[in-house]
Design a protein around this motif. Structure first.
Motif, short mmCIF file in Angstrom:
data_model
loop_
_atom_site.label_atom_id
_atom_site.label_comp_id
_atom_site.label_asym_id
_atom_site.label_seq_id
_atom_site.Cartn_x
_atom_site.Cartn_y
_atom_site.Cartn_z
N MET A 1 1.05 -0.88 -0.08
CA MET A 1 0.16 0.06 0.06
C MET A 1 0.93 1.17 0.05
O MET A 1 2.00 1.17 0.30
N ARG A 2 0.39 2.41 -0.73
CA ARG A 2 0.98 3.48 -0.79
C ARG A 2 0.91 4.66 0.39
O ARG A 2 -0.01 4.71 0.73
N ARG A 83 -12.90 -14.70 7.72
CA ARG A 83 -12.78 -15.60 6.58
C ARG A 83 -12.07 -14.75 5.52
O ARG A 83 -12.49 -13.56 5.12
N TRP A 84 -10.89 -15.41 4.97
CA TRP A 84 -10.40 -14.81 3.62
C TRP A 84 -10.29 -15.47 2.53
O TRP A 84 -10.52 -16.75 2.75
N ASN A 85 -10.08 -14.78 1.31
CA ASN A 85 -9.76 -15.60 0.18
C ASN A 85 -8.46 -15.70 -0.32
O ASN A 85 -8.14 -15.55 -1.44
N ASP A 162 -7.11 0.98 8.67
CA ASP A 162 -7.00 0.06 7.94
C ASP A 162 -8.12 -0.73 7.34
O ASP A 162 -8.38 -1.74 6.98
N TYR A 163 -9.27 0.40 7.29
CA TYR A 163 -10.57 -0.06 6.85
C TYR A 163 -10.68 0.28 5.33
O TYR A 163 -11.48 0.19 4.71
N PHE A 164 -9.75 1.08 4.67
CA PHE A 164 -9.60 1.66 3.42
C PHE A 164 -9.58 0.30 2.12
O PHE A 164 -8.45 -0.34 2.39
N ASN A 165 -10.44 0.22 1.41
CA ASN A 165 -10.20 -0.73 0.27
C ASN A 165 -9.30 -0.30 -0.67
O ASN A 165 -9.09 1.07 -0.91
N HIS A 166 -9.01 -1.27 -1.63
CA HIS A 166 -8.26 -0.91 -2.89
C HIS A 166 -9.10 -0.28 -3.93
O HIS A 166 -10.08 -0.59 -4.09
N GLY A 167 -8.51 0.79 -4.63
CA GLY A 167 -9.03 1.30 -5.73
C GLY A 167 -8.02 1.67 -6.67
O GLY A 167 -6.90 1.94 -6.47
N LEU A 223 -10.36 -9.73 -6.25
CA LEU A 223 -10.12 -9.51 -7.63
C LEU A 223 -10.98 -8.12 -8.08
O LEU A 223 -12.16 -8.04 -7.64
N ASN A 224 -10.32 -7.18 -8.47
CA ASN A 224 -11.04 -6.20 -8.95
C ASN A 224 -10.92 -5.76 -10.35
O ASN A 224 -9.94 -6.46 -11.01
N GLU A 225 -11.52 -4.72 -11.12
CA GLU A 225 -11.50 -4.57 -12.40
C GLU A 225 -10.14 -3.66 -12.53
O GLU A 225 -9.90 -2.65 -12.71
C1 LIG Z 1 -6.93 -3.29 4.83
S1 LIG Z 1 -8.43 -4.39 4.40
C2 LIG Z 1 -9.39 -2.82 3.87
C3 LIG Z 1 -10.69 -2.81 4.51
C4 LIG Z 1 -11.62 -3.90 4.61
N1 LIG Z 1 -12.79 -3.85 4.03
C5 LIG Z 1 -11.65 -4.60 5.89
O1 LIG Z 1 -12.14 -3.78 6.96
O2 LIG Z 1 -11.46 -5.93 6.31
C6 LIG Z 1 -7.98 -5.00 3.09
C7 LIG Z 1 -9.15 -6.14 2.82
O3 LIG Z 1 -10.26 -5.49 2.31
C8 LIG Z 1 -10.60 -6.43 1.22
N2 LIG Z 1 -10.81 -5.44 -0.14
C9 LIG Z 1 -9.91 -4.28 -0.17
N3 LIG Z 1 -9.94 -3.85 -1.24
C10 LIG Z 1 -11.02 -4.47 -1.86
C11 LIG Z 1 -11.74 -4.33 -3.33
N4 LIG Z 1 -11.46 -3.18 -4.12
N5 LIG Z 1 -12.59 -5.25 -3.56
C12 LIG Z 1 -12.96 -6.12 -2.63
N6 LIG Z 1 -12.32 -6.26 -1.40
C13 LIG Z 1 -11.57 -5.37 -1.35
C14 LIG Z 1 -9.84 -7.49 1.01
O4 LIG Z 1 -10.52 -8.50 1.78
C15 LIG Z 1 -8.36 -7.22 1.66
O5 LIG Z 1 -7.78 -8.24 2.14
#
Ligand SMILES: C[S@@+](CC[C@H](N)C(=O)[O-])C[C@H]1O[C@@H](n2cnc3c(N)ncnc32)[C@H](O)[C@@H]1O
Length: 369
Positions: A1-2, A83-85, A162-167, A223-225
């Motif tokens: 992560m950056r 649960r993780w993938n 640490d709650y931010f998703n990837h974009g 997996l994202n686009e």
């Molecule tokens: C640092 S956490 C981000 C916050 C996450 N929503 C959580 O609180 O568990 C990283 C995890 O979020 C999920 N995640 C992050 N970006 C995502 C995305 N673009 N699409 C789907 N899942 C994503 C994945 O499970 C990843 O391992």
């Protein structure tokens, strides 16, 4: 992560996390000094000393987990997924359905977890029942690997940041500010908007290698686009010069939209061919010199000379991957049982993305002849 090094960013602040809440790998290392050396020796013997910060955080997560509700981190730990993938969560059947590149990436993650688990045996401050709880150990590993934020000099886990998703395009930046100007303490973490963000719009970070969905899937479990995907060229023992020419997964990409081929792919294919073919030393050296000095005209001339041969190599590679992925997808469809293998649909999506992208690349290559 950056993460941005240094001080205050210009945008609006959306979150601040005080240093006291931050799990800092370097502070944990100080705390554990004198107690963790045997475990670190094992980690080193296994070839994973570079993951020492991750290992320290992993131990800390397990220790806090053992404290239960008396841990200050309990509410945060309790909020985390169970649960993780990620690659370490795949069962053996799922692993057997992977084509070589993603299999290699996933195996690396699984080997890391094994090294952590083995090294954990030599750390005396964690209960034996915790050490033998494979699911709990995997949980701690996944927490660290999916939530770690490197800072300039440290590796941190920052609850709430640490709650931010990837974009693919981040709209926030994470900074560390040591407002106390005290070098001994961990800096506070601050998150800023990097542009205007509409109400309801997700706040997103860009995790490492956005153009490598196989890597994101193995490490983070989603997996994202993705705008592009690694071309999956694998060279065993690539030479230093081949690396200088551009053998780097983040550069060797196909566009998922239109199957266009990044120029470093052509460079790497040509140079690796010249390296292996007898009697090509002169062309090989000329290409290397032209690449290193930025002489695009000479590179273009050498590429033109070998264009048909490089096209053929790439087309064969793309067709091989398409065939492999098609066979593996057939096997997945045949044994599809989501109760037994709940991660198969995600892996099938991955394979569909590879098939779609590589088919576009194949069509582009065919039109070049
Ligand atoms: C640092 S956490 C981000 C916050 C996450 N929503 C959580 O609180 O568990 C990283 C995890 O979020 C999920 N995640 C992050 N970006 C995502 C995305 N673009 N699409 C789907 N899942 C994503 C994945 O499970 C990843 O391992």
């Amino acid at each position: 992560m950056r993460v941005l090094p240094g001080t205050k960013y210009q945008g609006n602040r959306v979150l601040a996390v005080p240093s006291e809440m931050i799990l800092s790998a370097s502070q944990i290392a100080q705390e554990f000094r004198g107690y963790v050396e045997s475990a670190l020796q094992t980690l080193e013997q296994k070839g994973y000393l570079h993951l020492q910060p991750h290992f320290h955080l992993f131990l800390k997560i397990l220790m806090e987990y053992e404290k239960g509700e008396s841990s200050a981190y309990y509410p945060w730990l309790n909020s985390l997924p169970r649960r993780w993938n990620t690659a370490v969560s795949f069962d053996y059947f799922c692993m057997s359905t992977l084509p070589p590149y993603i299999k290699k990436v996933c195996q690396k993650k699984r080997d890391e977890l094994s090294a952590f688990q083995e090294s954990l045996k030599y750390f005396d401050y964690i209960l034996p029942e915790t050490k033998s709880d494979d699911e709990l150990v995997k949980f701690a590993y996944n927490v660290v690997m999916t939530r770690i934020l490197p800072s300039q000099e440290d590796h941190n886990i920052v609850p709430a940041a640490d709650y931010f998703n990837h974009g693919n395009e981040a709209n926030i930046v994470i900074c560390y500010n040591n407002n106390n100007n005290n070098e001994q303490t961990t800096a506070n973490c601050e998150v800023y908007a990097s542009r205007d963000i509409a109400p309801g719009e997700a706040l997103t970070l860009t995790y490492d290698m956005p153009t490598n969905p196989s890597h994101l899937l193995a490490t983070y479990g989603f997996l994202n686009e993705a705008p592009a995907t690694y071309c999956k060229l694998l060279f065993t023992n690539p030479s230093e010069k081949l690396k200088q020419i551009g053998y780097d997964p983040s550069q060797l990409v196909f566009s998922t939209q239109d199957g266009s081929i990044s120029s470093p792919i052509w460079d790497v294919i040509l140079y690796s061919k010249l390296e292996r073919a007898p009697g090509m030393a002169e062309a090989k050296n000329a290409f290397y010199e032209a690449h290193m000095s930025g002489d695009e005209a000479t590179k273009f001339a050498i590429h033109s000379h070998f264009q048909e041969a490089t096209c053929t190599v790439l087309l064969e590679h793309v067709e091989t991957i398409l065939k492999e992925v098609s066979q593996l997808t057939c096997m997945m469809e045949q044994f599809r049982d989501e109760d037994r293998h709940p991660r198969l649909p995600l892996l099938m999506e991955h394979h569909a993305m590879v098939t779609s992208t590589f088919s576009k690349v194949r069509d582009n290559l065919r039109s070049m002849y």
